[in-house]
Design a protein around this motif. Structure first.
Motif, mmCIF file in Angstrom:
data_model
loop_
_atom_site.group_PDB
_atom_site.id
_atom_site.type_symbol
_atom_site.label_atom_id
_atom_site.label_comp_id
_atom_site.label_asym_id
_atom_site.label_seq_id
_atom_site.Cartn_x
_atom_site.Cartn_y
_atom_site.Cartn_z
ATOM 1 N N HIS A 1 0.822 -1.206 0.000
ATOM 2 C CA HIS A 1 0.000 0.000 0.000
ATOM 3 C C HIS A 1 0.855 1.254 0.000
ATOM 4 N N GLU A 2 0.227 2.328 -0.473
ATOM 5 C CA GLU A 2 0.923 3.599 -0.657
ATOM 6 C C GLU A 2 1.339 4.221 0.681
ATOM 7 N N ASN A 3 2.471 4.916 0.631
ATOM 8 C CA ASN A 3 2.936 5.755 1.743
ATOM 9 C C ASN A 3 3.113 5.001 3.060
ATOM 10 N N ARG A 4 3.652 3.817 2.960
ATOM 11 C CA ARG A 4 4.007 3.086 4.170
ATOM 12 C C ARG A 4 5.471 2.670 4.077
ATOM 13 N N ILE A 5 6.028 2.328 5.236
ATOM 14 C CA ILE A 5 7.376 1.767 5.246
ATOM 15 C C ILE A 5 7.230 0.257 5.394
ATOM 16 N N HIS A 6 7.623 -0.449 4.341
ATOM 17 C CA HIS A 6 7.503 -1.899 4.331
ATOM 18 C C HIS A 6 8.865 -2.525 4.594
ATOM 19 N N GLY A 7 8.916 -3.517 5.456
ATOM 20 C CA GLY A 7 10.151 -4.267 5.666
ATOM 21 C C GLY A 7 10.093 -5.528 4.833
ATOM 22 N N GLU B 1 6.066 -0.380 9.212
ATOM 23 C CA GLU B 1 4.628 -0.471 9.452
ATOM 24 C C GLU B 1 4.135 -1.846 9.001
ATOM 25 N N ASN B 2 4.744 -2.367 7.943
ATOM 26 C CA ASN B 2 4.367 -3.680 7.435
ATOM 27 C C ASN B 2 5.580 -4.570 7.312
ATOM 28 N N VAL B 3 5.342 -5.850 7.427
ATOM 29 C CA VAL B 3 6.423 -6.813 7.324
ATOM 30 C C VAL B 3 6.057 -7.874 6.295
ATOM 31 N N LEU B 4 6.958 -8.048 5.326
ATOM 32 C CA LEU B 4 6.815 -9.100 4.337
ATOM 33 C C LEU B 4 8.026 -10.013 4.531
ATOM 34 N N LEU B 5 7.763 -11.238 4.952
ATOM 35 C CA LEU B 5 8.861 -12.156 5.231
ATOM 36 C C LEU B 5 8.909 -13.236 4.165
ATOM 37 N N LEU B 6 10.052 -13.302 3.470
ATOM 38 C CA LEU B 6 10.242 -14.307 2.430
ATOM 39 C C LEU B 6 11.112 -15.425 2.965
ATOM 40 N N THR C 1 6.208 5.584 -0.511
ATOM 41 C CA THR C 1 6.251 4.150 -0.234
ATOM 42 C C THR C 1 7.699 3.706 -0.180
ATOM 43 N N ILE C 2 8.076 3.101 0.929
ATOM 44 C CA ILE C 2 9.468 2.706 1.115
ATOM 45 C C ILE C 2 9.531 1.207 1.368
ATOM 46 N N VAL C 3 10.436 0.553 0.668
ATOM 47 C CA VAL C 3 10.683 -0.865 0.909
ATOM 48 C C VAL C 3 12.110 -0.982 1.434
ATOM 49 N N LEU C 4 12.241 -1.525 2.617
ATOM 50 C CA LEU C 4 13.537 -1.616 3.267
ATOM 51 C C LEU C 4 13.869 -3.086 3.477
ATOM 52 N N SER C 5 14.921 -3.540 2.820
ATOM 53 C CA SER C 5 15.335 -4.923 2.990
ATOM 54 C C SER C 5 16.625 -4.934 3.788
ATOM 55 N N THR C 6 16.629 -5.653 4.889
ATOM 56 C CA THR C 6 17.800 -5.614 5.748
ATOM 57 C C THR C 6 17.872 -6.837 6.642
ATOM 58 N N THR D 1 1.007 -6.490 9.489
ATOM 59 C CA THR D 1 1.517 -5.248 10.053
ATOM 60 C C THR D 1 2.427 -5.602 11.234
ATOM 61 N N ALA D 2 3.412 -4.756 11.455
ATOM 62 C CA ALA D 2 4.372 -5.004 12.535
ATOM 63 C C ALA D 2 3.645 -5.044 13.875
ATOM 64 N N GLU D 3 2.642 -4.192 13.999
ATOM 65 C CA GLU D 3 1.877 -4.107 15.244
ATOM 66 C C GLU D 3 1.183 -5.439 15.545
ATOM 67 N N GLU D 4 0.559 -6.009 14.532
ATOM 68 C CA GLU D 4 -0.167 -7.259 14.708
ATOM 69 C C GLU D 4 0.785 -8.386 15.083
ATOM 70 N N LEU D 5 1.936 -8.371 14.429
ATOM 71 C CA LEU D 5 2.913 -9.426 14.633
ATOM 72 C C LEU D 5 3.404 -9.468 16.085
ATOM 73 N N ARG D 6 3.558 -8.277 16.656
ATOM 74 C CA ARG D 6 4.042 -8.212 18.039
ATOM 75 C C ARG D 6 3.130 -8.944 18.995
ATOM 76 N N GLY D 7 1.805 -8.866 18.766
ATOM 77 C CA GLY D 7 0.869 -9.514 19.668
ATOM 78 C C GLY D 7 0.705 -10.998 19.381
ATOM 79 N N GLN D 8 1.239 -11.439 18.220
ATOM 80 C CA GLN D 8 0.989 -12.814 17.786
ATOM 81 C C GLN D 8 1.960 -13.829 18.354
ATOM 82 N N VAL D 9 3.141 -13.366 18.750
ATOM 83 C CA VAL D 9 4.167 -14.311 19.186
ATOM 84 C C VAL D 9 4.615 -13.970 20.605
#
Lengths: 310, 119
Positions: free
Chosen positions: A28-34, A198-203, A182-187, A213-221
């Motif tokens: 999605h537009e204007n988010r920082i994606h990991g 804000e979002n996490v895409l894990l390959l 929109t920023i995609v940061l791979s690190t 979303t990073a927020e959701e992930l924090r509560g999941q594990v």
């Protein structure tokens, strides 16, 4: 909320190797994606396809609603900073900046000068004479000052010291706040960027393991620690990613829903629920799969006679 | 930021704490979303979510084109709410640990009295 990148069943094969295997996601537009994952997970291949430097073997990927490959109107809105950027032999730092100024319509010269001064980059030095870290800084200056609506950073800070990396994070955040894009940061330095995402895409092995979303992930594990019997009781019903035992004491990393009700139950069972960092979540998820399931790794402290209950 | 709880809740809580201890007076302006994001090195959307929660609770209100301000009466309301949560948040773990060690309620009360006297 509009879509910047849309992938539908994208695969990329190199001979027998599937670098990407049926990957579908939306950025999605204007988010920082990991964009996270181990070496060889397919991150760079995916970014190459997004930026028209490679094409998919099958599937469909669009950027701003169009195919990026050899598409000038799309590519002029995209900036891709990768670890192995090369420049012509005789180029000096200022030549690279002049080229970038011509290439990116939203280039901000004043911002570029601020960044250069902060990173203490010498304008008249030949690029091939730059240290590894300075080389990375140049990429970061261009990537930020380009203000491209879609900016991708692929492991942008090889050789950068901690001070320079934090300079990068600070400039990224403040400039992103004023000029959303929109920023995609791979690190691999997940702990450092965890709170920026804000979002996490894990390959993993060419597939998407996580898109959330990073927020959701924090509560999941969570990690539940306490008497093994209580841990077993609490773990029932959620996915167990990892377990360590020490005699009758156990610590299990669990994935599921952990709201106030579950927290109360853990307290009643006498368990400590500990948070799990984004970095540890990624490690647990990618090793759990490499082990061929959620089987716990044998541990030196494990009681050999006891098979952990799942 | 601590890893366990959602960051936006931690942001909301930090602002609440500043209001309760008087650092942020009623009718004074609170830091903007972007200032909070830069200061805590977090995503601006996350900071915004923390602010919005306080707006929904009526703790903060928005002055169009200027920013966010602490509502009148916010401090008293926050104190009341924290008092209600006090038993659950602090007494519950205290009593759980006490019972694990075999410390009864009477002994605990004596310990609190003694602590107060020695202070």
């Amino acid at each position: 909320m509009s879509t910047v990148v849309e992938a539908q069943g994208v695969s990329k094969r190199y001979g027998d190797v599937a670098a990407l295997d049926q990957v579908s996601f939306t950025l999605h537009e204007n988010r920082i994606h990991g964009l996270l994952g181990r070496n060889g997970a397919g991150k760079t291949t995916l970014m190459q396809i997004m930026t028209g430097q490679n094409f998919a073997s099958s599937g469909e990927l669009t950027v701003f609603g169009e195919r990026p490959y050899e598409n000038e109107p799309v590519l002029s809105r995209v900036c891709f900073i990768k670890e192995s950027l090369t420049y012509p032999q005789h180029f000096k730092v200022r030549h690279a900046l002049e080229a970038a100024r011509l290439l990116f319509p939203r280039w901000d010269e004043e911002f570029a000068q601020t960044l250069l001064a902060d990173f203490r980059l010498p304008l008249n030095r030949k690029i091939r004479k730059l240290s590894r870290g300075m080389h990375s800084m140049l990429g970061i200056v261009i990537g930020l000052a380009a203000r491209a609506p879609l900016t991708l950073f692929d492991e942008p800070y090889l050789g950068l010291d901690a001070v320079a990396r934090h300079l990068f994070y600070d400039h990224l955040l403040t400039d992103y706040a004023e000029h959303p894009r929109t920023i995609v940061l791979s690190t691999h330095l997940i702990d450092e960027v965890g709170d920026l995402l804000e979002n996490v895409l894990l390959l993993d092995q060419g597939r998407i393991l996580l898109d959330t979303t990073a927020e959701e992930l924090r509560g999941q594990v969570v990690t539940a620690a306490g008497p093994a019997a209580a841990v077993n009781e609490f773990a029932a019903g959620s996915e167990e990613l990892h377990r360590e035992t020490l005699g009758r004491y156990a610590r299990a990393t669990l994935r599921g829903r952990f709201g106030p009700a579950e927290r109360d139950r853990a307290q009643q069972l006498g368990l400590d629920l500990e948070p799990v960092s984004l970095q540890d979540i990624v490690i647990r998820l990618t090793t759990a799969r490499a082990d061929g399931g959620s089987r716990p790794r044998p541990d030196r402290a494990t009681d050999p006679g006891k098979e952990p209950i799942r | 930021m601590d890893n366990g709880r959602p960051i936006f809740l931690q942001i909301a809580e930090m602002i609440e704490n500043s209001i309760i201890d008087g650092t942020l007076a009623e009718e004074s302006q609170v830091p903007s979303t972007n200032e909070l994001a830069a200061f805590h090195r977090i995503n601006p959307a996350t900071a915004g979510k923390g602010i919005n929660q306080l707006v929904d609770d009526g703790i903060l209100y928005k002055k169009r084109g200027i920013g966010m301000f602490v509502a009148t009466g916010a401090r008293a309301r926050l104190r009341d709410r924290r008092r209600e949560q006090f038993a659950q948040q602090y007494l519950h773990p205290l009593l759980a640990e006490a019972s694990k060690l075999g410390i009864g309620a009477d002994e605990l009360k004596r310990m609190i009295d003694q602590w107060e006297q020695e202070r």
